[in-house]
Design an enzyme around this catalytic site. Structure first.
Site, PDB file in Angstrom:
ATOM      1  N   GLU A   1       0.867  -1.161   0.083  1.00 46.61           N
ATOM      2  CA  GLU A   1       0.213   0.143  -0.050  1.00 46.61           C
ATOM      3  C   GLU A   1       1.015   1.247   0.047  1.00 46.61           C
ATOM      4  O   GLU A   1       0.458   2.111  -0.728  1.00 46.61           O
ATOM      5  CB  GLU A   1      -0.982   0.111   1.186  1.00 46.61           C
ATOM      6  CG  GLU A   1      -1.784   1.110   1.310  1.00 46.61           C
ATOM      7  CD  GLU A   1      -3.075   1.249   1.850  1.00 46.61           C
ATOM      8  OE1 GLU A   1      -3.837   2.051   1.870  1.00 46.61           O
ATOM      9  OE2 GLU A   1      -3.320   0.092   2.506  1.00 46.61           O
ATOM     10  N   ALA A   2       1.901   1.175   0.956  1.00 42.38           N
ATOM     11  CA  ALA A   2       2.895   2.383   0.680  1.00 42.38           C
ATOM     12  C   ALA A   2       3.313   2.831  -0.587  1.00 42.38           C
ATOM     13  O   ALA A   2       3.234   3.823  -1.140  1.00 42.38           O
ATOM     14  CB  ALA A   2       3.880   2.400   1.880  1.00 42.38           C
TER      15      ALA A   2
END
Length: 135
Positions: free
Chosen positions: A58-59
């Site tokens: 996600e980052a």
């Protein structure tokens, strides 16, 4: 920190990223690449925690969307993340590479491939971000 009104965003890891040991290696509209150690990010059986892999995915996917969005004065917000875990890891370093599948005026979609330092394919993720006006 931004370099100028329409220059790409410079990635600054957040508190969770720092706790996970995520280090950004490369950032551009074409790809965002980051690494994270397995040590300190394991579940009770001593394997890499799937949630840690998902947080890394996600980052890098969100950063990739932000780098793109910032080139025309927008910000982004994640709306969907899915991840499939193919293999586990007990030690070493993993790497996530986010590449664009769709770069639009209102949304982006990126594929994230997570690999182990030995080359093993650990997971595949996809993230969708909406592009919004910055606050």
């Amino acid at each position: 920190m931004r370099a100028g009104p329409y220059e790409p965003w410079r990635i600054v890891p957040g508190a969770l990223d720092e706790k996970l040991g995520i280090v950004v290696l490369e950032q551009s509209v074409a790809a965002v690449i980051a690494e994270m150690p397995v040590a300190g990010n394991t579940q009770s059986l001593g394997r890499l925690h799937g949630g840690a892999s998902a947080a890394l995915a996600e980052a890098v996917g969100s950063w990739a969307a932000l780098v793109y969005a910032s080139t025309f004065g927008k910000a982004c917000v994640g709306v969907d993340l899915n991840i499939t875990h193919h293999r586990g890891a007990r030690e070493g370093v993993i790497r996530a590479t986010a590449t664009p599948l769709h770069l639009g005026r209102r949304s982006t979609a990126h594929q994230i491939v997570v690999t182990h330092e030995d080359g093993a394919h650990l997971a595949t993720a996809r993230i969708t971000n909406f592009l919004i006006d910055p606050e």
